[in-house]
Design an enzyme around this catalytic site. Structure first.
Site, PDB file in Angstrom:
ATOM      1  N   HIS A 130       4.346   2.038  -8.126  1.00 34.49           N
ATOM      2  CA  HIS A 130       3.377   0.929  -8.100  1.00 34.49           C
ATOM      3  C   HIS A 130       2.468   0.981  -9.332  1.00 34.49           C
ATOM      4  CE1 HIS A 130       4.046   1.416  -3.603  1.00 34.49           C
ATOM      5  NE2 HIS A 130       4.333   0.147  -3.788  1.00 34.49           N
ATOM      6  N   VAL A 152      11.032   3.910 -10.860  1.00 36.46           N
ATOM      7  CA  VAL A 152      10.393   5.183 -11.239  1.00 36.46           C
ATOM      8  C   VAL A 152      10.918   6.242 -10.270  1.00 36.46           C
ATOM      9  CG1 VAL A 152       8.200   6.391 -11.556  1.00 36.46           C
ATOM     10  CG2 VAL A 152       8.368   3.965 -12.096  1.00 36.46           C
ATOM     11  N   GLN A 188      15.561  -7.894  -3.174  1.00 38.03           N
ATOM     12  CA  GLN A 188      14.286  -8.610  -3.035  1.00 38.03           C
ATOM     13  C   GLN A 188      13.942  -9.329  -4.342  1.00 38.03           C
ATOM     14  OE1 GLN A 188      10.597  -7.147  -0.979  1.00 38.03           O
ATOM     15  NE2 GLN A 188       9.980  -6.579  -3.025  1.00 38.03           N
ATOM     16  N   GLY A 199       9.456  -4.334  -8.576  1.00 35.43           N
ATOM     17  CA  GLY A 199      10.265  -3.183  -8.953  1.00 35.43           C
ATOM     18  C   GLY A 199      11.756  -3.445  -8.772  1.00 35.43           C
ATOM     19  N   GLY A 235       0.812  -1.216   0.000  1.00 31.67           N
ATOM     20  CA  GLY A 235       0.000   0.000   0.000  1.00 31.67           C
ATOM     21  C   GLY A 235       0.839   1.257   0.000  1.00 31.67           C
ATOM     22  N   ALA A 236       0.215   2.388   0.439  1.00 31.31           N
ATOM     23  CA  ALA A 236       0.852   3.715   0.355  1.00 31.31           C
ATOM     24  C   ALA A 236       1.398   3.894  -1.065  1.00 31.31           C
ATOM     25  CB  ALA A 236       1.949   3.875   1.406  1.00 31.31           C
ATOM     26  N   ASP A 240      13.889  -2.451  -5.305  1.00 30.50           N
ATOM     27  CA  ASP A 240      14.210  -3.444  -4.273  1.00 30.50           C
ATOM     28  C   ASP A 240      14.968  -4.583  -4.951  1.00 30.50           C
ATOM     29  OD1 ASP A 240      12.860  -2.210  -1.997  1.00 30.50           O
ATOM     30  OD2 ASP A 240      11.063  -2.533  -3.188  1.00 30.50           O
ATOM     31  N   SER A 252       9.239   5.812  -3.366  1.00 27.45           N
ATOM     32  CA  SER A 252       9.110   4.831  -2.290  1.00 27.45           C
ATOM     33  C   SER A 252       8.000   5.305  -1.357  1.00 27.45           C
ATOM     34  CB  SER A 252      10.428   4.754  -1.511  1.00 27.45           C
ATOM     35  OG  SER A 252      10.219   4.166  -0.252  1.00 27.45           O
ATOM     36  N   SER A 253       7.286   4.347  -0.788  1.00 25.45           N
ATOM     37  CA  SER A 253       6.226   4.713   0.160  1.00 25.45           C
ATOM     38  C   SER A 253       6.818   5.453   1.350  1.00 25.45           C
ATOM     39  CB  SER A 253       5.501   3.461   0.650  1.00 25.45           C
ATOM     40  OG  SER A 253       5.041   2.739  -0.454  1.00 25.45           O
TER      41      SER A 253
END
Ligand code: PAF
Length: 280
Positions: free
Chosen positions: A37, A176, A153, A147, A31-32, A150, A185-186
């Site tokens: 995203h 982005v 990850q 993405g 989220g956020a 990360d 980033s959130s």
């Protein structure tokens, strides 16, 4: 756009879509949401017939309790944003739904989880693997979109899919950036105006480092990056490492034939920011 909280309901919908011959694209998020995203959703839309976005702040991947508490939660706003995209379904389960009992699974990613984020955030990637493997088991997507920001990850998720023999294609998507270069980033939402302004120094330094590569040794360049970032009073480098893009072994020499990625983590006030750059 459907919003679903229960696994049984989600799976009934997916079964129906699959029966109609649709391919499922999956974008896991906490989220956020920001434009990073949204670009994942757009790529998923281009490459699949039915797009599912999950929104779930996964407690098991936070090694720092304070970070979990402070992580921005903006579900209403996120749903409005997604409603303007071609996302077909949002899955936003509760913690009890995802973890009806404690997840005691221990994954082993060897070197991939020992370095960089793994060193500074012990247990983080085990938590990521727990939740992503659960999502993959529930959604059974054809493709899943992650993405490049990360980066570690992404490498670990590819290893996860291989370890579990899952027939899921992992699609890496470009970083982005904001106009001044800061990777979206959130966590950027938690920066003060001053911190936000100074945070752009991270990507500027990475770009300069890419230009300087080959004019000095790898070791010297790593030191130069950390020192240059730390000269900014708002920033403190946690690590900057240049690794190969598959095994994440440190690169010692520019002549190495392996693809090289420079990964950085920087503390900006209370907020921890990560970014990376590909070296030629
Ligand atoms: O990258 C993230 O937002 C999270 O680590 C993920 C993949 C959604 C798992 O919680």
């Amino acid at each position: 756009m459907l919003v679903v909280k229960e696994i049984t309901e989600l799976q009934a919908i997916i079964d129906q879509e699959k029966k109609e011959g649709k391919t499922i694209g999956f974008v896991p998020t906490m989220g956020a949401l920001h434009n990073g995203h949204i670009s994942l959703v757009e790529t998923a839309t281009q490459q699949s017939n039915y797009v599912i976005v999950s929104i779930f702040v996964n407690p098991t991947q936070f090694n720092d309790k304070k970070d979990l508490i402070n992580y921005p939660r903006t579900l209403e706003r996120d749903l409005k944003l997604l409603d303007k995209t071609s996302c077909n379904l949002v899955f936003s389960p509760d913690t009890d739904t995802m973890y009806p009992e404690e997840d005691k699974r221990q994954f082993n990613f060897g070197q991939l989880e020992k370095v960089m984020e793994g060193q500074f955030r012990p247990g983080h990637f085990n938590g990521v693997a727990q939740v992503v493997s659960k999502f993959f088991e529930i959604v059974k997507p054809d493709k899943a979109f992650f993405g490049f920001k990360d980066f570690q990850q992404l490498v670990i998720i590819k290893a996860l899919v291989k370890q579990l023999n899952l027939p899921i294609e992992i699609v890496p998507c470009p970083i982005v950036r904001e106009n001044d270069g800061l990777a979206m980033s959130s966590r950027n939402q938690r920066l003060t105006e001053e911190q936000r302004h100074n945070a752009s120094h991270i990507y500027k330094t990475l770009c300069e480092a890419r230009n300087k590569a080959h004019t000095m040794s790898v070791k010297e360049l790593k030191q130069w990056v950390a020192e240059t970032i730390n000269q900014n009073e708002f920033l403190e480098t946690e690590y900057f490492e240049i690794s190969d893009d598959e095994q994440l072994n440190p690169i010692k020499d520019w002549n190495s034939p392996l693809n090289k990625v420079g990964c950085i983590a920087v503390q900006c006030g209370e907020v921890r920011l990560i970014d990376n750059i590909v070296f030629e």
